[in-house]
Design an enzyme around this catalytic site. Structure first.
Site, PDB file in Angstrom:
ATOM      1  N   ASP A  16      31.352  32.521  52.507  1.00  0.00           N
ATOM      2  CA  ASP A  16      33.012  32.817  51.935  1.00  0.00           C
ATOM      3  C   ASP A  16      32.894  34.749  52.125  1.00  0.00           C
ATOM      4  O   ASP A  16      31.763  34.999  51.402  1.00  0.00           O
ATOM      5  CB  ASP A  16      32.892  32.327  50.252  1.00  0.00           C
ATOM      6  CG  ASP A  16      35.198  32.593  50.455  1.00  0.00           C
ATOM      7  OD1 ASP A  16      35.762  32.625  51.262  1.00  0.00           O
ATOM      8  OD2 ASP A  16      35.669  32.588  49.085  1.00  0.00           O
ATOM      9  N   GLU A  63      41.346  22.520  55.918  1.00  0.00           N
ATOM     10  CA  GLU A  63      42.173  23.297  55.671  1.00  0.00           C
ATOM     11  C   GLU A  63      41.931  24.737  56.398  1.00  0.00           C
ATOM     12  O   GLU A  63      43.230  25.302  56.486  1.00  0.00           O
ATOM     13  CB  GLU A  63      41.965  23.770  53.943  1.00  0.00           C
ATOM     14  CG  GLU A  63      42.292  22.405  53.163  1.00  0.00           C
ATOM     15  CD  GLU A  63      41.277  21.856  53.044  1.00  0.00           C
ATOM     16  OE1 GLU A  63      40.507  22.238  53.615  1.00  0.00           O
ATOM     17  OE2 GLU A  63      41.502  20.612  52.746  1.00  0.00           O
ATOM     18  N   ASN A  64      41.618  25.166  56.939  1.00  0.00           N
ATOM     19  CA  ASN A  64      41.311  26.097  58.051  1.00  0.00           C
ATOM     20  C   ASN A  64      41.993  26.634  59.423  1.00  0.00           C
ATOM     21  O   ASN A  64      41.933  27.561  59.618  1.00  0.00           O
ATOM     22  CB  ASN A  64      39.854  26.646  58.363  1.00  0.00           C
ATOM     23  CG  ASN A  64      39.126  27.188  57.210  1.00  0.00           C
ATOM     24  OD1 ASN A  64      37.617  27.209  57.191  1.00  0.00           O
ATOM     25  ND2 ASN A  64      39.234  27.886  56.156  1.00  0.00           N
ATOM     26  N   SER A 192      36.058  24.283  46.058  1.00  0.00           N
ATOM     27  CA  SER A 192      37.340  23.968  47.287  1.00  0.00           C
ATOM     28  C   SER A 192      36.536  22.671  48.624  1.00  0.00           C
ATOM     29  O   SER A 192      36.300  22.684  49.545  1.00  0.00           O
ATOM     30  CB  SER A 192      36.239  24.915  48.341  1.00  0.00           C
ATOM     31  OG  SER A 192      36.514  26.387  47.485  1.00  0.00           O
TER      32      SER A 192
END
Ligand code: FPP
Length: 236
Positions: A16, A63-64, A192
């Site tokens: 990240d 989700e990206n 996540s």
């Protein structure tokens, strides 16, 4: 005498902070991802040097797909280029490439580079590099449930036989041991939607460093910290 460093068999990383690293320097986000690919090279090499057997990298979550189209296209191109350019290096380092996730969601060019590289490196015996691509742990669990139901319906297994071990064998990760160490960069304290089932007893290490600046020394710091922890798996 200091006790010898314990090397985790399997390290999983939530890479990240690429965007923040780039913004702080006035660069485009994609430059952050490109620099992040340099960290992937450095960390993979270091894993080989210290004897880590499995390295799972969260490279793209389901989700990206919600990101701006231009960033998605650039990330997919970066991945495709990485696979094309890096495969000879993976061969050289004896790395076996694998991937988990809904791989059919990826652009066709990316899928073919991925399968080519997986195929080419399939007999290698060094580090197994597992890329999580279009990956969602919740989807993986749902896919696992469907696969088990299917086996029950076909009469291959009985419902009463379902236990932790059997369920694990219906996940994308069925060929790998659970991660011993999870590293997350950029200071965020979240999982996540990454390997929710597999991380049950994993040691976590969060560093404020952004992924593009994470290098071998940072990996060694994480391994040192892991080495000092006592894992009890709920026992005493
Ligand atoms: C998170 O940073 C990173 C990603 C979503 C992509 C990870 C991809 C790479 C490191 C590039 C190459 C990968 C391989 C395997 C070659 P972010 O964009 O969410 O950062 P931010 O939270 O600071 O915005």
């Amino acid at each position: 005498m200091a006790s010898p460093v314990k090397i985790p068999r399997h390290i999983a990383i939530i890479m990240d902070g690429n965007g923040r690293w780039a913004r702080e320097r006035g660069f485009s986000r994609i430059r952050g991802h490109e620099q992040g690919a340099e960290s992937v090279r450095a960390v993979l090499r270091a894993c080989g040097e210290v004897g880590v057997e499995f390295l799972t990298l969260y490279a793209f979550s389901t989700e990206n797909w919600k990101r701006p189209k231009a960033e998605i296209v650039a990330l997919m191109k970066l991945l495709e280029r990485f696979l094309k350019k890096e495969t000879p290096e993976l061969m050289e380092q004896n790395v076996k490439l694998q991937a988990i996730g809904r791989l059919t969601d990826l652009p066709p060019a990316c899928q073919s580079e991925l399968h080519r590289s997986i195929e080419k490196t399939s007999s290698n015996t060094g580090v197994t590099l597992i890329l999580a691509l279009s990956y969602s742990a919740r989807m993986e669990i749902i896919d696992g449930v469907k696969s088990l139901l299917d086996a029950v319906e076909r009469g291959h297994i009985d419902k009463a036989m379902i236990d932790v071990e059997m369920f694990s064998k219906h996940l994308y990760t069925r060929y790998y041991p659970d991660p011993d160490l999870l590293i997350r960069t950029s200071g965020e304290m979240r999982i996540s939607n990454f390997l929710l089932w597999q991380l049950s007893y994993t040691e976590m290490y969060v560093t404020p460093k952004m992924w593009p600046e994470f290098r071998k020394e940072d990996l060694l710091d994480a391994i040192n910290e892991y080495s000092k922890r006592q894992r009890r798996y709920g026992g005493l």
